[in-house]
Design an enzyme around this catalytic site. Sequence first.
Site, PDB file in Angstrom:
ATOM      1  N   LYS A 249       0.853  -1.206   0.000  1.00 21.52           N
ATOM      2  CA  LYS A 249       0.000   0.000   0.000  1.00 21.52           C
ATOM      3  C   LYS A 249       0.882   1.248   0.000  1.00 21.52           C
ATOM      4  O   LYS A 249       0.644   2.186  -0.755  1.00 21.52           O
ATOM      5  CB  LYS A 249      -0.883  -0.004   1.227  1.00 21.52           C
ATOM      6  CG  LYS A 249      -1.501   1.344   1.574  1.00 21.52           C
ATOM      7  CD  LYS A 249      -2.337   1.329   2.832  1.00 21.52           C
ATOM      8  CE  LYS A 249      -1.563   1.523   4.087  1.00 21.52           C
ATOM      9  NZ  LYS A 249      -1.258   2.912   4.456  1.00 21.52           N
ATOM     10  N   ASN A 250       1.930   1.241   0.847  1.00 19.54           N
ATOM     11  CA  ASN A 250       2.719   2.460   1.033  1.00 19.54           C
ATOM     12  C   ASN A 250       3.733   2.716  -0.080  1.00 19.54           C
ATOM     13  O   ASN A 250       4.455   3.698  -0.043  1.00 19.54           O
ATOM     14  CB  ASN A 250       3.411   2.439   2.400  1.00 19.54           C
ATOM     15  CG  ASN A 250       2.398   2.628   3.521  1.00 19.54           C
ATOM     16  OD1 ASN A 250       1.239   2.955   3.267  1.00 19.54           O
ATOM     17  ND2 ASN A 250       2.822   2.365   4.742  1.00 19.54           N
TER      18      ASN A 250
ATOM     19  N   CYS B 173      -4.284  12.220  12.926  1.00 22.06           N
ATOM     20  CA  CYS B 173      -5.085  11.002  12.880  1.00 22.06           C
ATOM     21  C   CYS B 173      -4.921  10.329  14.236  1.00 22.06           C
ATOM     22  O   CYS B 173      -4.281  10.870  15.139  1.00 22.06           O
ATOM     23  CB  CYS B 173      -4.626  10.092  11.738  1.00 22.06           C
ATOM     24  SG  CYS B 173      -3.057   9.321  12.079  1.00 22.06           S
TER      25      CYS B 173
ATOM     26  N   ARG C   4       0.781  14.190  12.988  1.00 19.17           N
ATOM     27  CA  ARG C   4       1.166  13.942  11.588  1.00 19.17           C
ATOM     28  C   ARG C   4       1.368  15.245  10.788  1.00 19.17           C
ATOM     29  O   ARG C   4       0.768  15.462   9.762  1.00 19.17           O
ATOM     30  CB  ARG C   4       0.143  13.061  10.887  1.00 19.17           C
ATOM     31  CG  ARG C   4      -0.276  11.802  11.596  1.00 19.17           C
ATOM     32  CD  ARG C   4       0.771  10.714  11.622  1.00 19.17           C
ATOM     33  NE  ARG C   4       1.140  10.216  10.330  1.00 19.17           N
ATOM     34  CZ  ARG C   4       0.488   9.231   9.676  1.00 19.17           C
ATOM     35  NH1 ARG C   4      -0.609   8.739  10.198  1.00 19.17           N
ATOM     36  NH2 ARG C   4       0.945   8.789   8.514  1.00 19.17           N
TER      37      ARG C   4
ATOM     38  N   ASP D 270       5.205   0.275  11.974  1.00 23.35           N
ATOM     39  CA  ASP D 270       3.970  -0.352  11.476  1.00 23.35           C
ATOM     40  C   ASP D 270       3.834  -1.810  11.896  1.00 23.35           C
ATOM     41  O   ASP D 270       2.808  -2.425  11.637  1.00 23.35           O
ATOM     42  CB  ASP D 270       3.902  -0.252   9.948  1.00 23.35           C
ATOM     43  CG  ASP D 270       3.676   1.180   9.504  1.00 23.35           C
ATOM     44  OD1 ASP D 270       3.789   1.450   8.293  1.00 23.35           O
ATOM     45  OD2 ASP D 270       3.410   2.038  10.366  1.00 23.35           O
TER      46      ASP D 270
ATOM     47  N   ARG E 185      -8.515  -0.447   4.765  1.00 24.09           N
ATOM     48  CA  ARG E 185      -7.699   0.557   4.080  1.00 24.09           C
ATOM     49  C   ARG E 185      -6.385  -0.034   3.601  1.00 24.09           C
ATOM     50  O   ARG E 185      -5.782   0.465   2.658  1.00 24.09           O
ATOM     51  CB  ARG E 185      -7.387   1.718   5.032  1.00 24.09           C
ATOM     52  CG  ARG E 185      -8.608   2.453   5.510  1.00 24.09           C
ATOM     53  CD  ARG E 185      -8.231   3.665   6.293  1.00 24.09           C
ATOM     54  NE  ARG E 185      -7.305   4.517   5.535  1.00 24.09           N
ATOM     55  CZ  ARG E 185      -6.982   5.737   5.902  1.00 24.09           C
ATOM     56  NH1 ARG E 185      -7.475   6.249   7.017  1.00 24.09           N
ATOM     57  NH2 ARG E 185      -6.166   6.463   5.182  1.00 24.09           N
TER      58      ARG E 185
HETATM   59  C1  EPZ Z   1       4.630   6.751   6.375  1.00 29.04           C
HETATM   60  O1  EPZ Z   1       3.883   7.783   6.989  1.00 29.04           O
HETATM   61  C2  EPZ Z   1       3.673   5.573   6.268  1.00 29.04           C
HETATM   62  N1  EPZ Z   1       2.531   5.940   5.429  1.00 29.04           N
HETATM   63  C3  EPZ Z   1       3.194   5.162   7.665  1.00 29.04           C
HETATM   64  O2  EPZ Z   1       2.387   4.006   7.518  1.00 29.04           O
HETATM   65  C4  EPZ Z   1       4.415   4.801   8.510  1.00 29.04           C
HETATM   66  O3  EPZ Z   1       3.997   4.489   9.814  1.00 29.04           O
HETATM   67  C5  EPZ Z   1       5.391   6.001   8.550  1.00 29.04           C
HETATM   68  O4  EPZ Z   1       5.745   6.380   7.197  1.00 29.04           O
HETATM   69  C6  EPZ Z   1       6.667   5.678   9.309  1.00 29.04           C
HETATM   70  O5  EPZ Z   1       7.301   4.606   8.718  1.00 29.04           O
HETATM   71  C7  EPZ Z   1       2.695   5.967   4.085  1.00 29.04           C
HETATM   72  O6  EPZ Z   1       3.773   5.709   3.569  1.00 29.04           O
HETATM   73  C8  EPZ Z   1       1.488   6.342   3.274  1.00 29.04           C
HETATM   74  P1  EPZ Z   1       6.757  10.073   8.430  1.00 29.04           P
HETATM   75  P2  EPZ Z   1       4.478   9.285   7.004  1.00 29.04           P
HETATM   76  O7  EPZ Z   1       6.634  11.336   7.662  1.00 29.04           O
HETATM   77  O8  EPZ Z   1       5.322   9.516   5.823  1.00 29.04           O
HETATM   78  C9  EPZ Z   1       7.032  13.353  11.837  1.00 29.04           C
HETATM   79  C10 EPZ Z   1       0.487   2.666   7.823  1.00 29.04           C
HETATM   80  O9  EPZ Z   1       0.048   2.110   8.825  1.00 29.04           O
HETATM   81  N2  EPZ Z   1       6.912  14.318  10.745  1.00 29.04           N
HETATM   82  O10 EPZ Z   1       7.902   9.153   8.124  1.00 29.04           O
HETATM   83  O11 EPZ Z   1       3.349  10.216   7.268  1.00 29.04           O
HETATM   84  C11 EPZ Z   1       5.762  12.513  12.001  1.00 29.04           C
HETATM   85  O12 EPZ Z   1       4.846  13.190  12.832  1.00 29.04           O
HETATM   86  C12 EPZ Z   1       0.996   4.088   7.907  1.00 29.04           C
HETATM   87  O13 EPZ Z   1       0.572   2.137   6.682  1.00 29.04           O
HETATM   88  C13 EPZ Z   1       7.013  15.682  11.035  1.00 29.04           C
HETATM   89  O14 EPZ Z   1       7.186  16.075  12.184  1.00 29.04           O
HETATM   90  O15 EPZ Z   1       5.413   9.233   8.278  1.00 29.04           O
HETATM   91  C14 EPZ Z   1       6.297  11.253  12.646  1.00 29.04           C
HETATM   92  O16 EPZ Z   1       6.456  11.475  14.034  1.00 29.04           O
HETATM   93  C15 EPZ Z   1       0.794   4.667   9.304  1.00 29.04           C
HETATM   94  N3  EPZ Z   1       6.907  16.580  10.014  1.00 29.04           N
HETATM   95  C16 EPZ Z   1       7.681  11.097  12.015  1.00 29.04           C
HETATM   96  O17 EPZ Z   1       8.036  12.391  11.506  1.00 29.04           O
HETATM   97  C17 EPZ Z   1       6.710  16.179   8.711  1.00 29.04           C
HETATM   98  O18 EPZ Z   1       6.641  17.053   7.819  1.00 29.04           O
HETATM   99  C18 EPZ Z   1       7.744  10.098  10.868  1.00 29.04           C
HETATM  100  O19 EPZ Z   1       6.694  10.431   9.981  1.00 29.04           O
HETATM  101  C19 EPZ Z   1       6.613  14.803   8.438  1.00 29.04           C
HETATM  102  C20 EPZ Z   1       6.728  13.888   9.461  1.00 29.04           C
END
Ligand code: EPZ
Length: 437
Positions: A22-23, A117, A122, A309, A401
């Site tokens: 999915k990701n 969420c 996020r 995850d 999802r």
């Molecule tokens: C991706 O989310 C995945 N989703 C998530 O999978 C996964 O848990 C996550 O990466 C971590 O591996 C998709 O790829 C669609 P991040 P993403 O940006 O990109 C902070 C699932 O269950 N952050 O790597 O949104 C954020 O709050 C989902 O399939 C900022 O502060 O995660 C988090 O604490 C859930 N500012 C950390 O970084 C930003 O601009 C990592 O988030 C972006 C992120």
Amino acid sequence: MDKFLIKGGNPLRGRVSISGAKNSALPCLAATLLSPATVTLHNVPYVRDLITQRRLLEDLGAQTLTPDVHTHKITAAHIENFEAPYELVKTMRASVLALGPLLGRFGKAKVSLPGGCAIGTRPIDLHLRAFEELGAEVSLESGDVVARAPRGRLVGAEMEFEKVTVTGTENVMMAAVLAEGTTVIRNAACEPEIPDLADLLNKMGAKVQGAGTPTITIEGVEGLGEAEHTIIADRIETGTFAVAAAITGGELEIANCRPDHIGAVIEKLREAGVEIEELDETTLKVRRSDGGLKASNVTTEPYPLFPTDMQAQYMTLMTQAEGTSEIIETIFENRFMHASELIRMGADIEIHGNHATVKGPVKLKGAPVLASDLRASASLVLAGLAAEGETMIDRVYHIDRGYETIVRKIGALGGDIQRIKEQITSVADSGEAVGST
Ligand code: EPZ
């Protein structure tokens, strides 16, 4: 809302085939916006989030064809709309992945700022700062992110993410492939979905190097063309079924997967008493060892370490392991909501901030529980399969999802699970869980 009714106690046995990731499919679908030619994606998982992402592309003006549910042919020749509305973004945060390609190809984009969420706030501040490094002007207007390239085209730049962000890395990669000059991204995410996106972009004519390492170099090109690409297997679905084999005391052959993408998970599960044999490059054989499950601590970290995850699924496994395990969640600030539901089933779990202490083994008893997010839902399904008696999981739209036909897959392995359809009061309420059984 649909529910799952699970009668626990059956060991899962047999062969399960893993669906596309999915990701990875989500950013790859967004990347099709970068080209006026047809891009064909194979092995797209038939899950709700990808239906939503396809609808977003159609709203923007792309033509989409699905010769079969796993194949998407996207032609973004006539994009007339550059806005992803709140109604859509609020249902799926990954819509923000439209920002990079729209900004990169057309020099403008307007996407509703996604709310938080269940698992955390996020934010996307790091995405937006990266776009500004490429010369974009970014502003917030009534809840929308409005981005534009003042000269019509972004300009390559060197940048460094202050923390690892998966979709942030993907978004800026897609913005940079058509920029003028070279872009260097430092502290880039290394998750397998990043090289998969880079493979697609390079097939389309981009020049991306270093994807999968912390430093990615992109040489901007004038335009992209057509391509055909197969999405990698879902590493988290793979890990989820590996836990399912271990926690039910069964034995599974997990096919069409990528063991090389879940090294940290395989290592941790083996430490916890799970026997995992790599039959070949795409097949695992998994069972609980005769010595039983043993408590083993884990901390979630960016790839290649243990993925956040898989944290919820691992917590469920630890409720069945001998001893006390410490689970530390470092990526998201609120990703323990499955714990309270597991406690309702008899688990012995204490939460202190981002630390969870799990004592086992305990006999889980079936109970009515509530799914809160995608991976928490999976952890409750695993608990229901291992529990004595019946478990009713509500709000299973979360699991629809990201897990393709999970009821059909588990049922085919001997699991006693059925989907209880909500009584539809009107057509408008018929939010049918796509990809469901
Ligand atoms: C991706 O989310 C995945 N989703 C998530 O999978 C996964 O848990 C996550 O990466 C971590 O591996 C998709 O790829 C669609 P991040 P993403 O940006 O990109 C902070 C699932 O269950 N952050 O790597 O949104 C954020 O709050 C989902 O399939 C900022 O502060 O995660 C988090 O604490 C859930 N500012 C950390 O970084 C930003 O601009 C990592 O988030 C972006 C992120």
